[in-house]
Write a protein that holds these residues in place. Structure first.
Motif, mmCIF file in Angstrom:
data_model
loop_
_atom_site.group_PDB
_atom_site.id
_atom_site.type_symbol
_atom_site.label_atom_id
_atom_site.label_comp_id
_atom_site.label_asym_id
_atom_site.label_seq_id
_atom_site.Cartn_x
_atom_site.Cartn_y
_atom_site.Cartn_z
ATOM 1 N N UNK A 97 0.879 -1.165 0.000
ATOM 2 C CA UNK A 97 0.000 0.000 0.000
ATOM 3 C C UNK A 97 0.920 1.219 0.000
ATOM 4 N N UNK A 98 0.896 1.982 -1.085
ATOM 5 C CA UNK A 98 1.781 3.141 -1.193
ATOM 6 C C UNK A 98 1.049 4.460 -0.967
ATOM 7 N N UNK A 99 -0.274 4.406 -0.958
ATOM 8 C CA UNK A 99 -1.060 5.607 -0.699
ATOM 9 C C UNK A 99 -2.428 5.176 -0.207
ATOM 10 N N UNK A 100 -2.939 5.922 0.774
ATOM 11 C CA UNK A 100 -4.266 5.620 1.311
ATOM 12 C C UNK A 100 -4.873 6.911 1.836
ATOM 13 N N UNK A 101 -6.001 7.301 1.282
ATOM 14 C CA UNK A 101 -6.734 8.478 1.750
ATOM 15 C C UNK A 101 -8.178 8.053 2.003
ATOM 16 N N UNK A 102 -8.990 9.002 2.343
ATOM 17 C CA UNK A 102 -10.406 8.714 2.567
ATOM 18 C C UNK A 102 -11.076 8.206 1.294
ATOM 19 N N UNK B 202 -9.215 7.206 -1.850
ATOM 20 C CA UNK B 202 -8.445 6.339 -2.731
ATOM 21 C C UNK B 202 -7.391 5.539 -1.981
ATOM 22 N N UNK B 203 -7.056 4.397 -2.558
ATOM 23 C CA UNK B 203 -5.890 3.612 -2.148
ATOM 24 C C UNK B 203 -5.109 3.298 -3.408
ATOM 25 N N UNK B 204 -3.789 3.251 -3.254
ATOM 26 C CA UNK B 204 -2.929 2.853 -4.362
ATOM 27 C C UNK B 204 -2.069 1.700 -3.862
ATOM 28 N N UNK B 205 -2.158 0.583 -4.580
ATOM 29 C CA UNK B 205 -1.367 -0.597 -4.257
ATOM 30 C C UNK B 205 -0.303 -0.754 -5.330
ATOM 31 N N UNK B 206 0.920 -1.015 -4.907
ATOM 32 C CA UNK B 206 2.014 -1.226 -5.848
ATOM 33 C C UNK B 206 2.359 -2.707 -5.879
ATOM 34 N N UNK B 207 2.607 -3.200 -7.070
ATOM 35 C CA UNK B 207 3.045 -4.571 -7.292
ATOM 36 C C UNK B 207 4.420 -4.485 -7.959
ATOM 37 N N UNK B 208 5.482 -4.374 -7.154
ATOM 38 C CA UNK B 208 6.821 -4.150 -7.715
ATOM 39 C C UNK B 208 7.270 -5.231 -8.699
ATOM 40 N N UNK B 209 6.954 -6.476 -8.435
ATOM 41 C CA UNK B 209 7.395 -7.558 -9.329
ATOM 42 C C UNK B 209 6.781 -7.423 -10.717
ATOM 43 N N UNK B 210 5.585 -6.877 -10.797
ATOM 44 C CA UNK B 210 4.914 -6.688 -12.085
ATOM 45 C C UNK B 210 5.065 -5.258 -12.599
ATOM 46 N N UNK B 211 5.740 -4.407 -11.823
ATOM 47 C CA UNK B 211 5.890 -2.994 -12.171
ATOM 48 C C UNK B 211 4.529 -2.388 -12.507
ATOM 49 N N UNK B 212 3.599 -2.528 -11.555
ATOM 50 C CA UNK B 212 2.234 -2.082 -11.797
ATOM 51 C C UNK B 212 1.627 -1.476 -10.543
ATOM 52 N N UNK B 213 0.496 -0.797 -10.746
ATOM 53 C CA UNK B 213 -0.262 -0.181 -9.661
ATOM 54 C C UNK B 213 -1.732 -0.560 -9.808
ATOM 55 N N UNK B 214 -2.391 -0.659 -8.674
ATOM 56 C CA UNK B 214 -3.844 -0.819 -8.643
ATOM 57 C C UNK B 214 -4.403 0.405 -7.936
ATOM 58 N N UNK B 215 -5.270 1.142 -8.614
ATOM 59 C CA UNK B 215 -5.913 2.320 -8.051
ATOM 60 C C UNK B 215 -7.314 1.923 -7.606
ATOM 61 N N UNK B 216 -7.621 2.176 -6.360
ATOM 62 C CA UNK B 216 -8.931 1.808 -5.819
ATOM 63 C C UNK B 216 -9.667 3.076 -5.418
ATOM 64 N N UNK B 217 -10.806 3.302 -6.054
ATOM 65 C CA UNK B 217 -11.675 4.435 -5.747
ATOM 66 C C UNK B 217 -12.689 3.936 -4.725
ATOM 67 N N UNK B 218 -12.483 4.294 -3.474
ATOM 68 C CA UNK B 218 -13.326 3.783 -2.390
ATOM 69 C C UNK B 218 -14.758 4.297 -2.488
ATOM 70 N N UNK B 219 -14.929 5.569 -2.781
ATOM 71 C CA UNK B 219 -16.286 6.129 -2.802
ATOM 72 C C UNK B 219 -17.030 5.756 -4.082
ATOM 73 N N UNK B 220 -16.313 5.554 -5.184
ATOM 74 C CA UNK B 220 -16.949 5.182 -6.445
ATOM 75 C C UNK B 220 -17.046 3.684 -6.646
ATOM 76 N N UNK B 221 -16.470 2.917 -5.712
ATOM 77 C CA UNK B 221 -16.487 1.448 -5.789
ATOM 78 C C UNK B 221 -16.001 0.951 -7.144
ATOM 79 N N UNK B 222 -14.828 1.447 -7.536
ATOM 80 C CA UNK B 222 -14.243 1.039 -8.807
ATOM 81 C C UNK B 222 -12.731 0.925 -8.656
ATOM 82 N N UNK B 223 -12.087 0.257 -9.606
ATOM 83 C CA UNK B 223 -10.642 0.094 -9.554
ATOM 84 C C UNK B 223 -10.067 0.121 -10.953
#
Length: 77
Positions: free
Chosen positions: A3-8, A10-31
């Motif tokens: 977890x590289x970022x977490x706010x009310x 959004x969350x941002x998850x980093x996957x270093x082995x895949x050189x990728x990020x997952x963006x999670x919109x908590x209020x919009x229930x989307x990623x």
């Protein structure tokens, strides 16, 4: 996964082995999963925010631009 970022809103998850990020919109229930050039561009866009302006609101605004129109709904089974 890190977890590289977490706010009310959004969350941002980093996957270093895949050189990728997952963006999670908590209020919009989307990623959004970013890899390759898209992940590099996202990282560069975040780094481009000057240190003195790097607030939660500024970071959330960048994440929102990425999620807008591209993020998929989170579906629970």
């Amino acid at each position: 996964m890190n977890v590289v970022y977490n706010s009310e809103h959004y969350s941002v998850l980093a996957y270093p082995a895949q050189q990728s990020f997952e963006l999670v919109d908590k209020s919009g229930h989307r990623m959004l999963f970013l890899r390759g050039a898209h992940a590099q561009r996202f990282s560069a866009d975040i780094e481009r925010i000057p240190d003195e302006e790097r607030t939660e609101e500024a970071i959330d605004a960048v994440i929102d631009e990425y999620c807008l129109g591209s993020a998929a709904p989170i579906v629970f089974h």
